[in-house]
Design a protein around this motif. Structure first.
Motif, PDB file in Angstrom:
ATOM      1  N   LEU A 288       0.651  -1.303  -0.103  1.00 23.26           N
ATOM      2  CA  LEU A 288      -0.074   0.111  -0.101  1.00 23.26           C
ATOM      3  C   LEU A 288       0.583   1.728  -0.255  1.00 23.26           C
ATOM      4  CD1 LEU A 288      -2.748  -1.146   2.521  1.00 23.26           C
ATOM      5  CD2 LEU A 288      -2.782  -0.874   0.110  1.00 23.26           C
ATOM      6  N   GLU A 289       2.100   1.488   1.247  1.00 25.87           N
ATOM      7  CA  GLU A 289       2.833   2.974   0.344  1.00 25.87           C
ATOM      8  C   GLU A 289       3.345   2.647  -0.461  1.00 25.87           C
ATOM      9  OE1 GLU A 289       6.451   4.533   1.575  1.00 25.87           O
ATOM     10  OE2 GLU A 289       6.798   2.758   1.179  1.00 25.87           O
ATOM     11  N   GLN A 290       3.804   1.470  -1.287  1.00 30.93           N
ATOM     12  CA  GLN A 290       4.736   2.179  -2.743  1.00 30.93           C
ATOM     13  C   GLN A 290       3.330   1.823  -3.459  1.00 30.93           C
ATOM     14  OE1 GLN A 290       7.950   1.706  -3.204  1.00 30.93           O
ATOM     15  NE2 GLN A 290       8.219   1.784  -1.230  1.00 30.93           N
ATOM     16  N   LEU A 291       2.207   1.644  -3.760  1.00 30.29           N
ATOM     17  CA  LEU A 291       1.741   2.190  -4.102  1.00 30.29           C
ATOM     18  C   LEU A 291       0.955   3.546  -3.868  1.00 30.29           C
ATOM     19  CD1 LEU A 291      -1.137  -0.927  -4.196  1.00 30.29           C
ATOM     20  CD2 LEU A 291       0.261   0.253  -6.220  1.00 30.29           C
ATOM     21  N   PHE A 292       0.631   4.387  -2.595  1.00 27.00           N
ATOM     22  CA  PHE A 292       0.484   5.501  -2.350  1.00 27.00           C
ATOM     23  C   PHE A 292       2.203   6.311  -3.076  1.00 27.00           C
ATOM     24  CE2 PHE A 292       2.144   8.689   0.256  1.00 27.00           C
ATOM     25  CZ  PHE A 292       0.992   9.743   0.117  1.00 27.00           C
ATOM     26  N   ARG A 293       2.892   5.419  -2.907  1.00 26.73           N
ATOM     27  CA  ARG A 293       4.309   6.762  -3.387  1.00 26.73           C
ATOM     28  C   ARG A 293       4.065   6.641  -4.970  1.00 26.73           C
ATOM     29  NH1 ARG A 293       9.143   7.665  -0.819  1.00 26.73           N
ATOM     30  NH2 ARG A 293       8.951   7.648   1.925  1.00 26.73           N
ATOM     31  N   ALA A 294       4.018   5.546  -5.820  1.00 26.00           N
ATOM     32  CA  ALA A 294       3.804   5.688  -6.870  1.00 26.00           C
ATOM     33  C   ALA A 294       2.383   6.687  -7.252  1.00 26.00           C
ATOM     34  CB  ALA A 294       3.390   4.127  -7.404  1.00 26.00           C
ATOM     35  N   THR A 295       1.208   6.354  -7.017  1.00 25.36           N
ATOM     36  CA  THR A 295       0.709   7.864  -6.997  1.00 25.36           C
ATOM     37  C   THR A 295       0.989   8.746  -7.418  1.00 25.36           C
ATOM     38  OG1 THR A 295      -0.850   7.631  -5.191  1.00 25.36           O
ATOM     39  CG2 THR A 295      -1.485   6.121  -6.529  1.00 25.36           C
ATOM     40  N   LYS A 296       1.821   9.305  -6.197  1.00 24.43           N
ATOM     41  CA  LYS A 296       2.574  10.668  -5.574  1.00 24.43           C
ATOM     42  C   LYS A 296       3.505  10.717  -6.769  1.00 24.43           C
ATOM     43  CE  LYS A 296       1.321  12.650  -2.220  1.00 24.43           C
ATOM     44  NZ  LYS A 296       0.513  13.972  -2.077  1.00 24.43           N
ATOM     45  N   ILE A 297       4.047  10.670  -7.412  1.00 26.85           N
ATOM     46  CA  ILE A 297       5.169  10.599  -8.418  1.00 26.85           C
ATOM     47  C   ILE A 297       4.417   9.993  -9.418  1.00 26.85           C
ATOM     48  CG2 ILE A 297       7.184   9.638  -9.863  1.00 26.85           C
ATOM     49  CD1 ILE A 297       7.594   8.281  -7.421  1.00 26.85           C
ATOM     50  N   LEU A 298       3.334  10.060 -10.160  1.00 30.32           N
ATOM     51  CA  LEU A 298       2.580  10.742 -10.646  1.00 30.32           C
ATOM     52  C   LEU A 298       1.933  11.593 -11.257  1.00 30.32           C
ATOM     53  CD1 LEU A 298       1.340   5.625 -12.085  1.00 30.32           C
ATOM     54  CD2 LEU A 298       3.081   8.027 -13.036  1.00 30.32           C
ATOM     55  N   ALA A 299       1.397  11.744  -9.827  1.00 34.86           N
ATOM     56  CA  ALA A 299       0.680  13.052 -10.324  1.00 34.86           C
ATOM     57  C   ALA A 299       1.418  14.186 -10.027  1.00 34.86           C
ATOM     58  CB  ALA A 299      -0.691  12.710  -8.766  1.00 34.86           C
ATOM     59  N   GLY A 300       3.090  14.399 -10.358  1.00 30.53           N
ATOM     60  CA  GLY A 300       3.641  15.303 -10.002  1.00 30.53           C
ATOM     61  C   GLY A 300       3.997  15.736  -8.921  1.00 30.53           C
ATOM     62  N   GLU A 301       3.822  15.454  -7.660  1.00 33.89           N
ATOM     63  CA  GLU A 301       3.697  15.611  -5.938  1.00 33.89           C
ATOM     64  C   GLU A 301       4.345  15.212  -5.601  1.00 33.89           C
ATOM     65  OE1 GLU A 301      -0.687  14.214  -4.626  1.00 33.89           O
ATOM     66  OE2 GLU A 301      -1.625  15.857  -5.858  1.00 33.89           O
ATOM     67  N   PRO A 302       5.020  15.965  -4.232  1.00 32.27           N
ATOM     68  CA  PRO A 302       5.882  15.562  -3.025  1.00 32.27           C
ATOM     69  C   PRO A 302       5.748  13.748  -2.185  1.00 32.27           C
ATOM     70  CG  PRO A 302       5.132  17.301  -2.380  1.00 32.27           C
ATOM     71  CD  PRO A 302       5.211  17.323  -3.964  1.00 32.27           C
ATOM     72  N   TYR A 303       6.676  13.182  -2.089  1.00 32.44           N
ATOM     73  CA  TYR A 303       5.622  12.700  -2.342  1.00 32.44           C
ATOM     74  C   TYR A 303       6.879  11.314  -1.127  1.00 32.44           C
ATOM     75  CZ  TYR A 303      10.122   9.705  -4.608  1.00 32.44           C
ATOM     76  OH  TYR A 303      11.080  10.222  -5.357  1.00 32.44           O
ATOM     77  N   HIS A 304       8.089  12.246  -0.569  1.00 28.43           N
ATOM     78  CA  HIS A 304       8.223  11.756   0.223  1.00 28.43           C
ATOM     79  C   HIS A 304       7.473  12.509   1.980  1.00 28.43           C
ATOM     80  CE1 HIS A 304      11.606  10.367  -0.823  1.00 28.43           C
ATOM     81  NE2 HIS A 304      12.068  10.799  -2.277  1.00 28.43           N
ATOM     82  N   LEU A 305       7.004  12.191   2.456  1.00 31.83           N
ATOM     83  CA  LEU A 305       6.242  12.875   3.338  1.00 31.83           C
ATOM     84  C   LEU A 305       6.565  11.694   4.956  1.00 31.83           C
ATOM     85  CD1 LEU A 305       2.717  11.720   2.389  1.00 31.83           C
ATOM     86  CD2 LEU A 305       4.093  14.179   2.503  1.00 31.83           C
TER      87      LEU A 305
END
Length: 138
Positions: free
Chosen positions: A121-138
């Motif tokens: 789930l965490e990796q899918l979350f990071r992938a979606t953030k990357i694809l959306a052009g959003e920061p993904y290191h929370l």
């Protein structure tokens, strides 16, 4: 694209809170439906009929966060449902591995199957953030 995670067993403490957290975060970009089955033999029967089935398996292909994003983008273009299979303490049975279109590894180490669910789930979350052009290191 419908995304389904089929896992053996119910999420238990301390994993249940992390599961809810990441599913909430994913809700905006990639809602994930979780199906919990009693045992490994029930996994294959619960997979959607028209889906790209992924077995989470230690011997599968490893992906870093950007590779997860690229992989997820390709899955979206294929316009098929996406189904992840997570086995129980004994891993995935042969019929589940045989029906999978591919195997992805979350790393070479052995981890609790409930922890594997959170890592996915965490990796899918990071992938979606990357694809959306959003920061993904929370």
């Amino acid at each position: 694209m419908r995304t389904v995670l089929i896992a053996v067993g119910k999420a238990k403490k301390p994993f249940v809170d992390a599961d809810a957290h990441y599913r909430k975060l994913l809700g905006r970009h990639l809602p994930v439906e979780v199906v919990e089955v009693r045992d490994e033999q029930a996994l294959a029967a619960r997979a959607p009929k028209r889906a790209h089935v992924v077995a989470l398996d230690r011997g599968g292909r490893g992906l870093d966060s950007r590779e997860w994003a690229s992989w997820l983008s390709e899955r979206r273009l294929a316009a098929l449902d996406l189904c992840f299979l997570i086995g129980g303490p004994r891993g995935l049975p042969g019929d589940a591995l045989a029906m999978a279109h591919e195997r992805i590894s979350l790393g070479p180490q052995t981890m609790a199957h409930q922890l594997a669910r959170i890592v996915l789930l965490e990796q899918l979350f990071r992938a979606t953030k990357i694809l959306a052009g959003e920061p993904y290191h929370l």
